[in-house]
Scaffold this motif. Sequence first.
Motif, PDB file in Angstrom:
ATOM      1  N   GLY A  36       0.791  -1.233   0.000  1.00  0.00           N
ATOM      2  CA  GLY A  36       0.000   0.000   0.000  1.00  0.00           C
ATOM      3  C   GLY A  36       0.817   1.274   0.000  1.00  0.00           C
ATOM      4  O   GLY A  36       0.288   2.364  -0.201  1.00  0.00           O
ATOM      5  N   ASN A  37       2.122   1.131   0.224  1.00  0.00           N
ATOM      6  CA  ASN A  37       2.978   2.312   0.272  1.00  0.00           C
ATOM      7  C   ASN A  37       4.005   2.291  -0.857  1.00  0.00           C
ATOM      8  O   ASN A  37       4.927   3.096  -0.883  1.00  0.00           O
ATOM      9  N   THR A  38       3.838   1.339  -1.776  1.00  0.00           N
ATOM     10  CA  THR A  38       4.847   1.147  -2.824  1.00  0.00           C
ATOM     11  C   THR A  38       4.360   1.688  -4.159  1.00  0.00           C
ATOM     12  O   THR A  38       3.198   1.548  -4.512  1.00  0.00           O
ATOM     13  N   ILE A  39       5.280   2.309  -4.885  1.00  0.00           N
ATOM     14  CA  ILE A  39       5.025   2.731  -6.256  1.00  0.00           C
ATOM     15  C   ILE A  39       6.069   2.048  -7.133  1.00  0.00           C
ATOM     16  O   ILE A  39       7.279   2.200  -6.905  1.00  0.00           O
ATOM     17  N   GLU A  83      -0.034  -5.260  -7.779  1.00  0.00           N
ATOM     18  CA  GLU A  83      -1.192  -4.620  -7.135  1.00  0.00           C
ATOM     19  C   GLU A  83      -0.880  -3.230  -6.590  1.00  0.00           C
ATOM     20  O   GLU A  83      -1.773  -2.478  -6.251  1.00  0.00           O
ATOM     21  N   CYS A  84       0.411  -2.891  -6.476  1.00  0.00           N
ATOM     22  CA  CYS A  84       0.755  -1.562  -5.961  1.00  0.00           C
ATOM     23  C   CYS A  84       0.530  -0.517  -7.046  1.00  0.00           C
ATOM     24  O   CYS A  84       0.299  -0.862  -8.202  1.00  0.00           O
ATOM     25  N   ASP A  85       0.577   0.763  -6.697  1.00  0.00           N
ATOM     26  CA  ASP A  85       0.479   1.831  -7.694  1.00  0.00           C
ATOM     27  C   ASP A  85       1.640   1.694  -8.682  1.00  0.00           C
ATOM     28  O   ASP A  85       2.760   1.334  -8.288  1.00  0.00           O
ATOM     29  N   MET A  86       1.369   2.006  -9.952  1.00  0.00           N
ATOM     30  CA  MET A  86       2.397   1.821 -10.979  1.00  0.00           C
ATOM     31  C   MET A  86       2.490   3.047 -11.887  1.00  0.00           C
ATOM     32  O   MET A  86       1.473   3.648 -12.237  1.00  0.00           O
ATOM     33  N   VAL A  87       3.721   3.384 -12.265  1.00  0.00           N
ATOM     34  CA  VAL A  87       3.956   4.534 -13.149  1.00  0.00           C
ATOM     35  C   VAL A  87       4.838   4.082 -14.313  1.00  0.00           C
ATOM     36  O   VAL A  87       5.844   3.402 -14.112  1.00  0.00           O
ATOM     37  N   LEU A 111       7.772  12.036  -2.395  1.00  0.00           N
ATOM     38  CA  LEU A 111       7.213  11.239  -1.296  1.00  0.00           C
ATOM     39  C   LEU A 111       8.338  10.419  -0.655  1.00  0.00           C
ATOM     40  O   LEU A 111       8.462   9.212  -0.891  1.00  0.00           O
ATOM     41  N   ALA A 150       3.321  11.390  -8.556  1.00  0.00           N
ATOM     42  CA  ALA A 150       3.128  11.257  -7.111  1.00  0.00           C
ATOM     43  C   ALA A 150       2.128  12.284  -6.580  1.00  0.00           C
ATOM     44  O   ALA A 150       1.740  12.220  -5.414  1.00  0.00           O
ATOM     45  N   ALA A 210      -3.444  10.118  -8.384  1.00  0.00           N
ATOM     46  CA  ALA A 210      -1.988  10.065  -8.221  1.00  0.00           C
ATOM     47  C   ALA A 210      -1.508   8.693  -7.748  1.00  0.00           C
ATOM     48  O   ALA A 210      -2.206   7.973  -7.035  1.00  0.00           O
ATOM     49  N   ALA A 211      -0.282   8.352  -8.157  1.00  0.00           N
ATOM     50  CA  ALA A 211       0.366   7.113  -7.713  1.00  0.00           C
ATOM     51  C   ALA A 211       1.192   7.434  -6.474  1.00  0.00           C
ATOM     52  O   ALA A 211       2.364   7.779  -6.566  1.00  0.00           O
ATOM     53  N   CYS A 212       0.542   7.361  -5.316  1.00  0.00           N
ATOM     54  CA  CYS A 212       1.230   7.740  -4.070  1.00  0.00           C
ATOM     55  C   CYS A 212       1.077   6.636  -3.029  1.00  0.00           C
ATOM     56  O   CYS A 212       1.272   6.862  -1.848  1.00  0.00           O
ATOM     57  N   GLY A 213       0.724   5.441  -3.477  1.00  0.00           N
ATOM     58  CA  GLY A 213       0.505   4.316  -2.560  1.00  0.00           C
ATOM     59  C   GLY A 213      -0.969   4.209  -2.235  1.00  0.00           C
ATOM     60  O   GLY A 213      -1.581   5.191  -1.821  1.00  0.00           O
ATOM     61  N   HIS A 214      -1.553   3.014  -2.444  1.00  0.00           N
ATOM     62  CA  HIS A 214      -3.013   2.896  -2.279  1.00  0.00           C
ATOM     63  C   HIS A 214      -3.440   2.725  -0.825  1.00  0.00           C
ATOM     64  O   HIS A 214      -4.614   2.830  -0.499  1.00  0.00           O
ATOM     65  N   LYS A 215      -2.469   2.488   0.067  1.00  0.00           N
ATOM     66  CA  LYS A 215      -2.713   2.357   1.510  1.00  0.00           C
ATOM     67  C   LYS A 215      -3.799   1.320   1.830  1.00  0.00           C
ATOM     68  O   LYS A 215      -4.495   1.427   2.840  1.00  0.00           O
ATOM     69  N   GLY A 216      -3.986   0.389   0.927  1.00  0.00           N
ATOM     70  CA  GLY A 216      -4.996  -0.647   1.144  1.00  0.00           C
ATOM     71  C   GLY A 216      -6.416  -0.146   0.977  1.00  0.00           C
ATOM     72  O   GLY A 216      -7.375  -0.884   1.190  1.00  0.00           O
ATOM     73  N   ARG A 222      -7.838   1.487  -1.884  1.00  0.00           N
ATOM     74  CA  ARG A 222      -8.409   1.587  -3.229  1.00  0.00           C
ATOM     75  C   ARG A 222      -7.654   0.648  -4.154  1.00  0.00           C
ATOM     76  O   ARG A 222      -6.636   0.068  -3.785  1.00  0.00           O
ATOM     77  N   HIS A 243      -5.207  -0.178  -7.350  1.00  0.00           N
ATOM     78  CA  HIS A 243      -3.966   0.543  -7.681  1.00  0.00           C
ATOM     79  C   HIS A 243      -4.192   1.575  -8.784  1.00  0.00           C
ATOM     80  O   HIS A 243      -4.930   1.352  -9.718  1.00  0.00           O
ATOM     81  N   ASN A 244      -3.555   2.738  -8.609  1.00  0.00           N
ATOM     82  CA  ASN A 244      -3.566   3.768  -9.649  1.00  0.00           C
ATOM     83  C   ASN A 244      -2.433   3.482 -10.621  1.00  0.00           C
ATOM     84  O   ASN A 244      -1.333   3.092 -10.209  1.00  0.00           O
ATOM     85  N   ILE A 245      -2.725   3.698 -11.904  1.00  0.00           N
ATOM     86  CA  ILE A 245      -1.719   3.441 -12.927  1.00  0.00           C
ATOM     87  C   ILE A 245      -1.533   4.705 -13.755  1.00  0.00           C
ATOM     88  O   ILE A 245      -2.509   5.276 -14.242  1.00  0.00           O
TER      89      ILE A 245
END
Lengths: 254, 352, 68
Positions: free
Chosen positions: A42-45, A61-65, A83, B69, B194-200, B202, B204-206
């Motif tokens: 949840g804290n990983t990009i 599953e983590c945010d991806m760029v 961040l 971010a 924003a891709a700043c970590g979904h914190k559980g 939501r 994942h943002n892409i």
Amino acid sequence: MAVVFDKPHALCDVATTYCPGCTHGIIHRLVAEVMDELGIEGNTIGIFPVGCSVMAYKFFECDMVGAPHGRAPAVATGIKRALPDSVVFTYQGDGDLAAIGTCETVHAAARGENITVIFVNNTIYGMTGGQMAPTTLPGQVTQTTPYGREPEIQGYPVKVCEMLATIDGTALAQRVSVDTPAHIREAKKAIKKAFENQINKKGFSLVEVLSTCPTNWGLTPVDALQRLRDEMIPYFPLGVYKDEAVWNKEEKAD
Amino acid sequence: MERVLMKGNEALAEAAIRAGCKCFFAYPITPQTEVAAYLAKNMKKRNITFLQAESELAAVNMVLGASSAGVRTMTSSSSPGISLKSEGVSYLAGSDLPAVIVNVQRGGPGLGSIQPSQSDYWQATKALGHGDFQLIVFAPASVQETVDMTIRAFEEADRYRMPVMILTDGFIGQMMEPVTFSDETPKIEPKDWAACGHKGGRKHNIINSLFLQPDELEASVDARYEKYETIKKNIHDAEIYMCDDADLVITAFGTTARVAKSAVNQAREKGIKAGLFRPKTLWPFPVEELNAACKTAKKVLSVEMSKGQMVDDIRLALNCRIPVEFFGRNGGNIPTPAEILDEIVKISERGL
Amino acid sequence: MITINFERCKGCGLCVEACPKKIIRLSEEKHNQKGYYPAECTDNSKCISCALCAMMCPDCVIKVEKGE
């Protein structure tokens, strides 16, 4: 029944776009397992590159760029500076990291940028159909070295870990392989360390993973692993090339 | 409100800090150097990040990262450096990311010169990178306008999720003028994409510009162009000076507009009914404003520090209804009021 | 015992090589919707749940369980 082994949470429940037997899938799983074990999803990009793993945004599953070809360490730097408490990793192939992105790689390391880099070396450009990579071995036949790579013409492979070990900002430079279960265990330990280094703010950590490309090598998946053992490991020896905290060094116990 | 005497580039940097820019990445190049130097000097006391990148490519991609971010971010450069940044700008546009890109133009092509120029007009308004996309482009003509447009650039970038360019030049960047800064603190809306970590909390943002299916890419580009239509309605601005009865309308932006204004005043003293049209937004181009300014015009003269780039947009905006002539200097030369006046007199003598 | 996701398996055979009990083979008759001949377990009662097959699987299609 107790579950001994299953898909990690951080790996999406979808079919990957990799060819049968391509070890990208194993490396993806190891990264996801580490994310699970450290509880950092949840804290990983994650930064996905250009190359076969360009579709990696569908697999984690983590945010991806998405980064332009070779620029993943720069994109990661931008995220990490914005961040600082997030966990940022890049996932890059050899063409991406060691050819078009050499500058970004070297300077992210030189800055001691507190990121994790997963570098997948399979000695070939897979996505575009098997051209010579910066890590293509002397003699290796590719689409653009049809008579085998001749150092007199195409020069020599780039040894990334050896190069980065000379840089003060590098905290971890380690080469691992995923050709056997024993090596996979080692690879996971290294990847975990590369993430832990980041969490403990120790500096730039890179794990080079020797990987296969059965399709473009023209080998079966099993034979491809054998080639990795017979030809790649001797040229790219496994091991820890540098392991030394750059920042936040722990006091040595007497 | 405070009024201070500042250099254009430094005022731009100060405006960026006040606009809430948190991360600034750049590579040294003349004549934009003061932007980076000012931010570097202020980084610790103002709690912003300044990082000198290893290349223009890296700088713009650090911007891509910081923007992904969710923070306000900017890079500045000058012409040759902007060419290098074009890759990243295309990715920013294709990923729908807000960012502010500053081009303190210098002479080109190639390494060109380090003197002011306007020869990146086409690059900024038509083709800053591969693929179908646009930037919003602001063209300041004073230090105060540099400040106001920089603050607005961050707002529009966030509002429309796209890169915005400040197209200035070495002259405005280097000159000193009094400026006023507003004390208002910017209101920055949270960015749920924003891709700043979904914190559980939501899915994942892409952040991505890749669409391998033709229909998906087309839908993405089409949606962006629909957004551009809204922007065209909302963003268009120009200064119109003495055009009510003008026979000859001079069109110029940025530095050349300042010089052209003097020439217009001198022409009026000679009894030539000249006026000035100065676009403040280059994309979208202020088409209605130009047509309003040219109501009585019999001829139009575009004055630029290039071989003639904006002149194309003038002709298009007027639909070739009025003859449009061109006068320009290039290579880093700024046209003088006397040179422009000469052109005005010549055109007037040929008959308006 | 192992469970192999029939539709996800790409039939690369790395698990076949890895299995110390030699109880995994690639199907010869049944192919999945993608046209691959997936791996299958010939005798789950001999499985020792070592998970070497799952470790080598690039597609994470093998679930390994142990006990009753």
